[in-house]
Enzyme design. Structure first.
Site, PDB file in Angstrom:
ATOM      1  N   ARG A  95       9.048  21.713 -11.075  1.00 10.36           N
ATOM      2  CA  ARG A  95       9.409  23.125 -10.989  1.00 10.36           C
ATOM      3  C   ARG A  95      10.365  23.378  -9.832  1.00 10.36           C
ATOM      4  O   ARG A  95      11.334  24.132  -9.952  1.00 10.36           O
ATOM      5  CB  ARG A  95       8.152  23.990 -10.821  1.00 10.36           C
ATOM      6  N   TYR A 113      12.164  34.151  -9.921  1.00  6.69           N
ATOM      7  CA  TYR A 113      11.575  33.293 -10.948  1.00  6.69           C
ATOM      8  C   TYR A 113      10.182  33.800 -11.282  1.00  6.69           C
ATOM      9  O   TYR A 113       9.519  34.466 -10.471  1.00  6.69           O
ATOM     10  CB  TYR A 113      11.551  31.829 -10.507  1.00  6.69           C
ATOM     11  N   PHE A 205       7.016  23.281  -3.666  1.00  7.29           N
ATOM     12  CA  PHE A 205       8.329  23.850  -3.358  1.00  7.29           C
ATOM     13  C   PHE A 205       8.200  25.270  -2.810  1.00  7.29           C
ATOM     14  O   PHE A 205       8.837  25.625  -1.801  1.00  7.29           O
ATOM     15  CB  PHE A 205       9.179  23.851  -4.637  1.00  7.29           C
ATOM     16  N   ASP A 206       7.401  26.116  -3.445  1.00  5.25           N
ATOM     17  CA  ASP A 206       7.236  27.508  -3.008  1.00  5.25           C
ATOM     18  C   ASP A 206       6.727  27.582  -1.573  1.00  5.25           C
ATOM     19  O   ASP A 206       7.271  28.302  -0.733  1.00  5.25           O
ATOM     20  CB  ASP A 206       6.233  28.234  -3.904  1.00  5.25           C
ATOM     21  N   THR A 207       5.660  26.826  -1.315  1.00  8.34           N
ATOM     22  CA  THR A 207       5.051  26.865   0.012  1.00  8.34           C
ATOM     23  C   THR A 207       6.020  26.405   1.086  1.00  8.34           C
ATOM     24  O   THR A 207       6.158  27.051   2.143  1.00  8.34           O
ATOM     25  CB  THR A 207       3.796  25.972   0.037  1.00  8.34           C
TER      26      THR A 207
END
Length: 431
Positions: A95, A113, A205-207
């Site tokens: 992702r 997103y 990735f988000d964190t």
């Protein structure tokens, strides 16, 4: 950890102007992997919502990362039927990889997103991106853990989510409430500088993106969301949790060693109200004074504990000298990191050497005061000695703070900004 971003500081945030007809202001990315069953429903519902409620041009990008079912054909068909939809194919899973690739190539000033299951109520989409359009914030995230959020999900996922965010708060000092909600947005100029520093290509990735943004001082806006768990989710909880913990360790180590050039994400001077100078008060003085006092109290406690320990086997003078030396080194290290915000190992040895010089000056001041008292009055009383020592230590403390601020840890960043600001004024006056 990637550190090869070529840009300097970010531009000042500004309200995005209404774009020309047909030019997208918002690009909503839907990352998918083997989602042939849900993709069409998701895109049609999202497109209908944006067409009815979003006042700017928009685009929906389906980011297919290595699907092996009919997902690519469904995405291509939707892109052919709907002008605001496009399809993007990646041959590798992840992702984070999909988001980095699409966001890096998008021309929209606001990038967002959401997960294909649309667990998040779409009514939160406009509140999510509005602070980015207005120039108020740099990133925005949906939060399932805000007090006003309404969430329907099982106790297992609820526990894992809260435990994970507790780990982030305790290990990385994160202040945002929900790292993994699949509902986020970022301004493009921020993404261009931030994404090259984000190493993870999967669920972490988000964190990682949020932690680096927060540490760099960027503004993160949180939106309470209504969220309903998807019982058919294909996320592997144990594997994802393991990878997340590895990511927490990697990012924490990089931050502790100063391996990340977070200064490249700094906003220009004057964009943040905290940058505005108060007449007669140097920038950051109040915060540094508080930090210096806290460190001073802790150093004193350390000194007393060490003196008591050393005194068990040494004379008073040796115990005092050893305790003072160790506490002085600890004091310099603590003030370096906590009071003056110096990170990384660069210059650490020089700072300790300068700290010892400052310590020696303070020691000479207090010892000299006692010597002068003995010369002037002979056998002074114990109360007089204490009074002289208190006054001398107070003077030594003030002198130590001034030397730390002006010599050991000077704020070269603000000095450089002031110099640039002065040069700009001179250039303007010359014109």
């Amino acid at each position: 950890m990637r550190t090869d971003t070529p840009w300097s500081t970010l531009p000042a945030r500004e309200h995005l102007l209404a774009a020309a007809v047909g030019a997208p202001v918002l690009d909503v990315v839907v990352p998918v992997h083997n989602e042939e069953k849900d993709l069409e429903t998701c895109v049609l519902r999202l497109h209908d919502h944006l067409a009815r409620t979003f006042p700017y041009g928009f685009r929906i990008t389906v980011a297919d990362n290595a699907s092996t079912d009919r997902t690519p054909r469904v995405a291509d068909r939707l892109a052919a039927l709907i002008p605001e939809v496009r399809s993007y194919r990646l041959e590798e899973k992840g992702r984070g990889r999909a988001l980095r690739t699409v966001w890096s190539h998008s021309d929209a000033p606001v990038l967002a997103y959401m997960d294909v299951d649309l667990s998040t109520d779409l009514n939160a989409l406009l509140p999510l991106v509005a602070p980015l359009i207005s120039g108020h914030s740099d990133l925005a995230i949906g939060s399932r853990l805000a007090r006003s959020s309404r969430v329907v999900r099982g106790s297992k996922r609820e526990f894992i989510s809260r435990a994970y965010n507790l780990i982030l708060r305790s290990s990385l000092s994160a202040r945002f409430s929900d790292a993994q909600c699949g509902f986020k947005a970022i301004r493009r100029e921020v993404a261009q500088r931030l994404l090259p520093m984000v190493e993870d290509t999967g669920w972490f990735f988000d964190t990682e993106m949020l932690v680096l943004a927060e540490r760099a001082g960027l503004r993160i806006h949180e939106v309470p969301v209504d969220w309903v768990d998807d019982p058919d989710s294909t996320v592997h909880i144990v594997q994802t949790a393991t990878e997340d913990l590895k990511g927490v360790w990697r990012v924490g180590r990089a931050l502790a060693t100063g391996a990340l050039p977070l200064d490249r994400l700094a906003r220009p001077f004057g964009d943040d109200p905290r940058d505005r100078a108060v007449p007669g008060v140097p920038r950051g003085l109040a915060r540094q004074l508080v930090g210096f006092c806290v460190v001073g109290v802790l150093s004193t406690l350390v000194y007393l504990a060490l003196y008591s320990l050393f005194r068990l086997g040494l004379g008073a003078q040796f115990a005092n000298a050893g305790a003072l030396l160790v506490s002085a080194v600890a004091n310099t290290a603590a003030n370096r990191r906590l009071t003056f915000g110096v990170r990384g190992r660069g210059g650490a040895v020089r700072h300790q050497a300068q700290g010892l010089v400052v310590f020696a000056i303070g020691l000479a001041l207090t010892s000299g005061s006692l010597a002068a008292l003995g010369t002037a009055s002979g056998a002074a009383s114990h109360g007089t000695e204490l009074a002289v020592l208190i006054a001398a230590n107070l003077a030594a403390t003030v002198l130590r703070f001034l030397l730390f601020r002006a010599w050991v840890f000077p704020d070269r960043r603000h000095a450089h900004q002031d110099a640039r600001k002065g040069s700009a004024h001179e250039l303007r006056d010359a014109r």
